[in-house]
Each structure stands twice: as structure tokens, then as C-alpha cells.
Design a protein around this motif. Structure first.
Motif, PDB file in Angstrom:
ATOM      1  N   GLU A   1      -2.341   3.259   7.673  1.00 60.95           N
ATOM      2  CA  GLU A   1      -2.671   4.096   6.515  1.00 60.95           C
ATOM      3  C   GLU A   1      -1.756   5.321   6.459  1.00 60.95           C
ATOM      4  O   GLU A   1      -1.376   5.768   5.382  1.00 60.95           O
ATOM      5  CB  GLU A   1      -4.149   4.518   6.559  1.00 60.95           C
ATOM      6  CG  GLU A   1      -5.130   3.346   6.575  1.00 60.95           C
ATOM      7  CD  GLU A   1      -4.830   2.284   5.518  1.00 60.95           C
ATOM      8  OE1 GLU A   1      -4.621   2.665   4.340  1.00 60.95           O
ATOM      9  OE2 GLU A   1      -4.770   1.073   5.862  1.00 60.95           O
TER      10      GLU A   1
ATOM     11  N   ILE B   1       1.683   4.802   4.626  1.00 62.35           N
ATOM     12  CA  ILE B   1       1.788   4.567   3.172  1.00 62.35           C
ATOM     13  C   ILE B   1       2.729   5.604   2.555  1.00 62.35           C
ATOM     14  O   ILE B   1       2.627   6.801   2.833  1.00 62.35           O
ATOM     15  CB  ILE B   1       0.386   4.635   2.516  1.00 62.35           C
ATOM     16  CG1 ILE B   1      -0.459   3.449   3.010  1.00 62.35           C
ATOM     17  CG2 ILE B   1       0.496   4.628   0.987  1.00 62.35           C
ATOM     18  CD1 ILE B   1      -1.924   3.518   2.622  1.00 62.35           C
TER      19      ILE B   1
ATOM     20  N   ARG C   1       1.181  -5.821   1.948  1.00 65.08           N
ATOM     21  CA  ARG C   1       0.948  -4.669   1.054  1.00 65.08           C
ATOM     22  C   ARG C   1       2.282  -3.977   0.771  1.00 65.08           C
ATOM     23  O   ARG C   1       2.361  -2.760   0.783  1.00 65.08           O
ATOM     24  CB  ARG C   1      -0.020  -3.707   1.754  1.00 65.08           C
ATOM     25  CG  ARG C   1      -1.409  -4.295   2.022  1.00 65.08           C
ATOM     26  CD  ARG C   1      -2.182  -3.498   3.073  1.00 65.08           C
ATOM     27  NE  ARG C   1      -2.299  -2.086   2.733  1.00 65.08           N
ATOM     28  CZ  ARG C   1      -2.887  -1.182   3.530  1.00 65.08           C
ATOM     29  NH1 ARG C   1      -3.430  -1.560   4.683  1.00 65.08           N
ATOM     30  NH2 ARG C   1      -2.943   0.077   3.179  1.00 65.08           N
ATOM     31  N   ARG C   2       3.318  -4.788   0.538  1.00 63.85           N
ATOM     32  CA  ARG C   2       4.689  -4.290   0.483  1.00 63.85           C
ATOM     33  C   ARG C   2       4.876  -3.073  -0.419  1.00 63.85           C
ATOM     34  O   ARG C   2       5.627  -2.152  -0.111  1.00 63.85           O
ATOM     35  CB  ARG C   2       5.633  -5.427   0.027  1.00 63.85           C
ATOM     36  CG  ARG C   2       7.107  -5.038  -0.007  1.00 63.85           C
ATOM     37  CD  ARG C   2       7.601  -4.795   1.401  1.00 63.85           C
ATOM     38  NE  ARG C   2       8.902  -4.152   1.480  1.00 63.85           N
ATOM     39  CZ  ARG C   2       9.113  -2.826   1.464  1.00 63.85           C
ATOM     40  NH1 ARG C   2       8.089  -1.982   1.312  1.00 63.85           N
ATOM     41  NH2 ARG C   2      10.322  -2.328   1.603  1.00 63.85           N
ATOM     42  N   ASP C   3       4.168  -3.055  -1.565  1.00 66.53           N
ATOM     43  CA  ASP C   3       4.379  -1.984  -2.548  1.00 66.53           C
ATOM     44  C   ASP C   3       4.003  -0.602  -2.029  1.00 66.53           C
ATOM     45  O   ASP C   3       4.448   0.406  -2.571  1.00 66.53           O
ATOM     46  CB  ASP C   3       3.541  -2.254  -3.803  1.00 66.53           C
ATOM     47  CG  ASP C   3       4.044  -3.488  -4.540  1.00 66.53           C
ATOM     48  OD1 ASP C   3       5.148  -3.949  -4.178  1.00 66.53           O
ATOM     49  OD2 ASP C   3       3.331  -3.966  -5.435  1.00 66.53           O
ATOM     50  N   GLU C   4       3.170  -0.558  -1.010  1.00 61.58           N
ATOM     51  CA  GLU C   4       2.645   0.741  -0.566  1.00 61.58           C
ATOM     52  C   GLU C   4       3.604   1.490   0.360  1.00 61.58           C
ATOM     53  O   GLU C   4       3.364   2.649   0.687  1.00 61.58           O
ATOM     54  CB  GLU C   4       1.301   0.552   0.150  1.00 61.58           C
ATOM     55  CG  GLU C   4       0.215  -0.044  -0.743  1.00 61.58           C
ATOM     56  CD  GLU C   4      -1.071  -0.307   0.017  1.00 61.58           C
ATOM     57  OE1 GLU C   4      -1.495   0.575   0.789  1.00 61.58           O
ATOM     58  OE2 GLU C   4      -1.635  -1.403  -0.149  1.00 61.58           O
TER      59      GLU C   4
END
Lengths: 281, 382
Positions: A110, A113, A139-142
Motif C-alpha cells: 500500500e 502506490i 494492480r499495475r495502474d496503481e
């Protein structure tokens, strides 16, 4: 003797659904719960570990190398190193082992990110980081840049090779592999993993590193990351010590003031940097 | 301490006085209530803790002389029942048994099941003669075993059921340093009843302080008389006597930094020349809590057991990880033990791990003195 269900020292049987040979001395158990045991779905955070029990032989801490969420299966990857892992290496699918856990702290996904993420692994140290790179890719975009650096002894010792090949085919994640010793047919990097760190692209003002491997490899990796300008508190490492209970009661895993089992195994480097230089602590 | 687990300590509870017959009644009352009464008794040339049949089993007329590496029993000139300081045992052997079976398992084909077929053990103990340092030691182990996320169910069960009869110290031994650790000699809390033994010419009598509702209930069974002013004064004099006799002192100022800040001090080499790495100090220590597990099977291989037993950071195996042992040298093990006990224990559990009972000094076969080792490092730096 009354075995209390909430006794944290009592193990729960899990059946080996699949036993996958990874390299000459490593293997992965894919485990599923035994009917009538366990307490619902198994929740864990990347970096945590379980105590694995082999009937009549003993129990060892092994990091969780993955789960298959759709079917509740749990994965552990380990290297044959001692009596218990030696006995584990002889088990086959259909055999049952005991599981206690999950225990310990986890990788700071977390916290990563919106930052560059540098994952550095040495040898079997890739296993506890596997849930990390799977989560990052999922969760590649984060995240900003994602870089995975992996050092292994020889090309034959490369863990999760096909998985790494697939990862490196992704154009938005960079994978670098190096070996200590080249063998026939290897045209990749040769040298320690820290040598890869020198040229890796990341923004030290906005990055997180997660490092797992032999202590000496972690120390040199941390030094190189610091030299590149990454702050101590953005570097995380995973420590290992003898563990008998995993719940902070047996005393074995103490590392200065820390219990590796409950304060660790994953620590921000600044929390333990003053301990790492002391021999035989 | 008891107060965290049971009812809160009683406020303004009147103190009373009981005699030897009253003490007999106390034993009976505890037994009737289902307690196994355990406490000090003379065995093998030492005062140890074991089951007590009656007050006749108490070490009447005995005392001990303690120094670094030395313990001798000696006859007293009076009939004191509690005229000694702490011996080689501590109450941890009851709350945290030296060996306990965690569970059994039975092979079933390629699987196994955890068995659960032993009758519950009787583990309702009444501790007689718990010293102030020992109350603090129990409080310290509470924080280890039942004070955090994970609870040791055996410790919890035994601890919650235990009835604690403290005894204020009337004398301090040669290895005692509770006054400097702020853990004695007077029992302040964490007991159900606290006795102060007043010695007079005929037979000792006891000033009783009630520390819990359970203690008050038990006292309801016991013949007693009101406390007179002279009794109170006598009780105060008893404790004052012990304070003035402390054999040793630990200088605790700055100790949390002193030890971890000096991991390469030459004193570690020096103490390692004497230390046998025998683990006696950790076995005798009332707060040392380390354990290991052992796995066994029967000859058929179908029945497996897991046992927990006391372990010590002075053994080589203690720090084994694949590839070797972390603390190979005795100096590393001694450094770990004393640094944990006096410094990092604060980080982990919010207090020192040392209560100043002196057991590690007395029962060290070569007489290594924890207060002296700290003093040597401190002196070298000043």
C-alpha cells in the motif's frame, strides 16, 4: 490434555494438491484445506509466513509464495536445507502436512502506490516476493515504474523461470536476472545482484525497495540503494532467524529488541540498520 | 499481576493477625477449595518449591547463606517458617511447566489428525511464600505469555486459577538486589494475601494483608485477631531489616543504552573466559521464558507428539538456522542474555526482565555476577 481450538500452537492439516519441482533443490507445495479442518478462507499479506509441520519430524517457518484465490489453495516454495525441509522434499501430492499461520509483518504494497517499486531478490528470497510482484502486476495502474532484479547461483537455479520470462514480456515491467556463475548457453548477466542496481532506472525521491535474500546480499543491496539516493525508511528487507513458536513466546528469533516472528520478518531498513553490523547478535 | 486477571485489589482492607494455627487453617481452607498447596520445603540441601502436606513441611528453623556460586542451608536460632531468601526454584515451574505436551497426532493413511483425549489436568495451585521479586517476575511473564496478541492457554489457565500467598522478606540474601531494581522487598500488589512473619520468643505469628476478593473470602475461614499498633510496627521493622541487608545493588541508570551500545566491549571476551555456557542462570531465572519444541513418534511411526520444554539462549542449537549457528561464541550468548534481560526487554515488554532475585548469581557454577558485569562495563566507560 485439552487441545483448545484457539491454541496458536496447534497445527491444521492441509493436503498437498500438487508438488512442483522448481529447481534441483527447490520445490513448491500447492496445498488445499482438508475437509472439516481450517477456519474458512486463508487470508494473508505478501511477506507473511506459515509454520509447516511434517508428521513426526518437525516444524519450520516458510514464507507464503502465493495463493490461488479462486480455489482457496495456498502455495509454499522452499529449498531443501535441513531435516524438516528434507522430509518435505520427499512428500508427494496427496500427503498431508500441518499449517499454522499466517504470522509476521508484510511487504508495504500500500505504501508503494504511486511510487516506483524496486524488488530485489537473491536465491530462494524470490519466494516471499512472488506475491508482491503478482500483486504489483495485478494492480499495475496503481504504481509507477516496476523493476524486478533477481540474482541466482547458476542459470539452472533460477526460480519460477517461466513466470519471470512471462513477466519480462510485459512491456511495462522491467525484469533483470543475473547469475553468480554462468553455465553453458547463458548469455545473460553474470555477477552479484547489486551490480544490476547501479544502472536501474528509478526516481529515488519517490520509490520503495523490497529486498529479500541472504543477509550479506541484502546489506550490499541496501548500500547500493542508499548510494542511489533512496531513503532508509523506503527500503524494506526480510530477516530470518530460528523460530519454534512464531508467536513471540519461544525467544529463539530475537534480533536485538526485535522478534523476527512478530515484529518482522519484513522490516523497514531504518528500524534495524543499527543491528545489521553486529556479528552474532 | 493477579490484579489484572482477577478482581481489582481491595482498598483500605483492614490488616489482621493470625498465628501458626491460623496458618494451618489457611492451608486447610485452600485445600478444601480445591487448590494444590505448593511452597517452600527443604530437600537435597536447598529450599525448593514442592507440594506441601501441611505447615510442618515448611522450612521451619532453616535459613540460607548465598554468595556468587554458593548456596548453603543453615540452622536458625528461632522457629521462623519463612526465614530464608529465594532458592533455586521459582514459580515459573508451575505456571510455565518445564516440559509440556502441546498435542498428539495420529497418522491416518497419508493424513493425520490431532488427538484430544487427555483428561484436563488439575492445575489449580495455591502458592505459599511468594516473595516480592517473584510477584514482579510473575507479572513479567504475564506480559510475555498472556499480554500480547497470542495467548498461551496453559499459562493462562494456571495463572487465572492460582491463589497467591505472598510473604514479605525479613532478610535479604548475599545475592539479593531487589531494592535497586525497585521490585521489593515488600509485596505491594499482585497477591491474594500477603503475610509478614513476626518472630517472637515462642512461635512466629503473621500480619496478614488482603489483596483481592478471593483473599478476603479465604480469610473468612480463618481465626484471626485485630491488628494492634505494635504488630504494625513490628511488620514494618521486618521489611526495613531486609532492605538494609541487600547483598548487592544494580546501577540501572542508563542501562538500556549501556549494553546494546557496547556490543564490542572487551568485557564480553573476559566474561566468556569464565562462563561455561551451561544455561543454569536461565533455568534458575524466574523470568527467562525461552522454550523449544521436540517432535517424537512411537516405534510404529503412527503416533506423533509435540512437546514444549524450557530452552536457553546459552545453547548452541538455540540460534541454528540453515547453514550454521548465529551465536557461535560464548561471548555472544552471554551478551545476548544480559542485554535482553536488562535492556531490550524494555523495548519488548515495557519493563526490565530482571527482578533482582540474585538466582543467576548464586546458581552460576563459576559465580558470574550480573551486577558486577554491568558495573565493569560502566566503570570502563566513565
Amino acid at each position: 490434555m485439552t487441545v483448545l481450538l484457539d491454541d496458536p500452537m496447534v497445527t491444521t492439516p492441509w493436503v498437498i494438491d500438487q508438488m512442483r519441482r522448481e529447481t534441483a533443490d527447490t520445490f513448491t507445495f500447492i496445498l488445499k484445506p482438508v475437509k472439516g479442518h481450517g477456519r474458512g478462507s486463508f487470508q494473508f499479506e505478501p511477506g507473511q509466513f506459515n509454520m509447516l509441520y511434517v508428521f513426526g519430524t518437525g516444524e519450520v517457518p516458510i514464507s507464503i509464495s502465493g495463493t490461488q484465490e479462486q480455489n482457496g489453495k495456498l502455495e509454499h516454495t522452499t529449498r531443501v536445507a535441513g531435516t524438516v525441509t528434507g522430509a518435505m522434499g520427499k512428500l508427494r501430492s496427496g500427503d498431508v502436512i500441518g499449517i499454522r499461520g499466517p504470522f509476521g509483518s508484510h511487504w508495504p504494497i500500500e505504501n508503494a502506490i504511486g511510487k516506483d517499486v524496486i524488488v530485489v531478490a537473491g536465491g530462494i528470497g524470490l519466494a516471499p516476493l512472488r506475491p508482491v510482484y503478482n500483486a504489483l502486476v495485478g494492480r499495475r495502474d496503481e504504481f509507477n515504474k516496476i523493476v524486478l532484479l533477481y540474482g541466482s547461483r547458476t542459470p539452472e537455479d533460477i526460480l519460477f523461470r517461466s513466470e519471470l520470462e512471462k513477466l519480462s514480456a510485459n512491456l511495462d515491467i522491467e525484469v533483470f536476472v543475473t547469475v553468480d556463475r554462468s553455465t553453458m548457453g547463458w548469455r545473460g548477466n553474470v555477477g552479484v545482484v547489486t551490480s544490476l542496481l547501479r544502472n536501474v532506472p528509478f526516481d529515488p525521491r519517490n520509490a520503495v525497495a523490497m529486498v529479500c535474500g541472504p543477509e550479506i546480499m541484502m546489506r550490499f543491496s541496501v548500500h547500493e540503494l542508499q548510494r542511489r539516493g533512496l531513503k532508509e525508511e523506503e527500503i524494506y528487507i526480510s530477516m530470518e532467524r530460528n523460530m519454534k513458536c512464531a508467536i513471540g513466546h519461544c525467544g529463539h528469533c530475537q534480533y536485538g529488541p526485535e522478534f523476527i516472528c512478530k515484529d518482522g520478518p519484513v522490516f523497514p531498513y531504518n528500524r534495524i540498520s543499527n543491528l545489521l553490523g553486529t556479528r552474532e547478535l | 499481576m493477579t490484579s489484572q486477571i482477577k478482581s481489582p485489589p481491595l482498598k483500605n482492607c483492614p490488616k489482621t493477625v493470625i498465628d501458626r494455627a491460623g496458618l494451618d487453617c489457611l492451608f486447610d481452607s485452600l485445600r478444601v477449595r480445591g487448590f494444590t498447596v505448593v511452597g517452600p520445603t527443604v530437600r537435597d540441601g536447598a529450599i525448593i518449591y514442592d507440594n506441601l502436606g501441611s505447615t510442618n513441611d515448611l522450612p521451619m528453623g532453616w535459613t540460607d547463606e548465598q554468595e556468587a556460586g554458593s548456596y548453603r542451608l543453615k540452622k536458625r536460632s528461632d522457629k521462623a517458617l519463612f526465614g530464608y531468601t529465594v532458592g533455586p526454584h521459582s514459580w515459573k515451574k508451575y505456571l510455565f511447566p518445564p516440559r509440556q505436551r502441546l498435542w498428539m497426532a495420529k497418522r491416518q493413511g497419508r493424513s493425520f489428525s490431532i488427538e484430544n483425549n487427555d483428561p484436563p489436568e488439575n492445575s489449580k495451585f495455591a502458592f505459599i511464600g511468594v516473595r516480592s521479586c517473584e510477584l514482579h517476575a510473575i507479572g513479567i511473564q504475564d506480559r510475555v505469555f498472556i499480554g500480547d496478541k497470542f495467548i498461551d492457554p496453559v499459562y493462562k489457565s494456571r495463572r487465572e486459577q492460582a491463589f497467591i500467598v505472598a510473604v514479605n522478606c525479613g532478610q535479604a540474601g548475599g545475592a539479593c538486589f531487589c531494592a535497586s531494581m525497585n521490585t521489593g522487598p515488600k509485596a505491594e500488589s499482585g497477591f491474594d494475601l500477603a503475610l509478614t512473619e513476626i518472630l517472637n520468643r515462642k512461635s512466629p505469628y503473621f500480619v496478614v494483608e488482603v489483596g483481592s476478593a478471593a483473599g478476603a473470602e479465604v480469610m473468612g475461614d480463618i481465626p484471626q485477631r485485630q491488628l494492634a499498633e505494635k504488630d504494625e510496627q513490628a511488620a514494618e521493622a521486618v521489611v526495613a531489616g531486609a532492605t538494609s541487608q541487600m547483598g548487592r545493588a544494580m546501577e540501572v541508570e542508563g542501562i538500556r543504552e549501556l549494553l546494546p551500545d557496547n556490543p564490542d566491549h572487551p568485557r564480553w571476551e573476559e566474561v566468556a573466559k569464565r562462563c561455561l555456557s551451561c544455561a543454569n542462570c536461565t533455568m534458575a531465572c524466574p523470568t527467562c521464558f525461552c522454550s523449544t519444541v521436540e517432535d517424537t513418534t512411537d516405534l510404529t511411526g503412527d503416533h506423533a507428539e509435540r512437546w514444549k520444554r524450557w530452552d536457553s539462549c546459552f545453547t548452541m542449537d538455540f540460534s541454528y538456522i540453515h547453514g550454521g549457528f548465529v551465536r557461535q561464541e560464548t561471548k555472544s550468548r552471554y551478551r545476548h542474555w544480559i542485554t535482553h534481560k536488562l535492556s531490550t526487554w524494555h523495548n519488548q515488554f515495557g519493563s526490565s526482565g530482571c527482578v533482582g532475585c540474585g538466582r543467576c548469581i548464586t546458581w552460576c557454577p563459576v559465580g558470574i555476577d550480573i551486577t558486577e558485569e554491568v558495573g565493569a562495563i560502566r566503570a570502563s566507560l566513565s
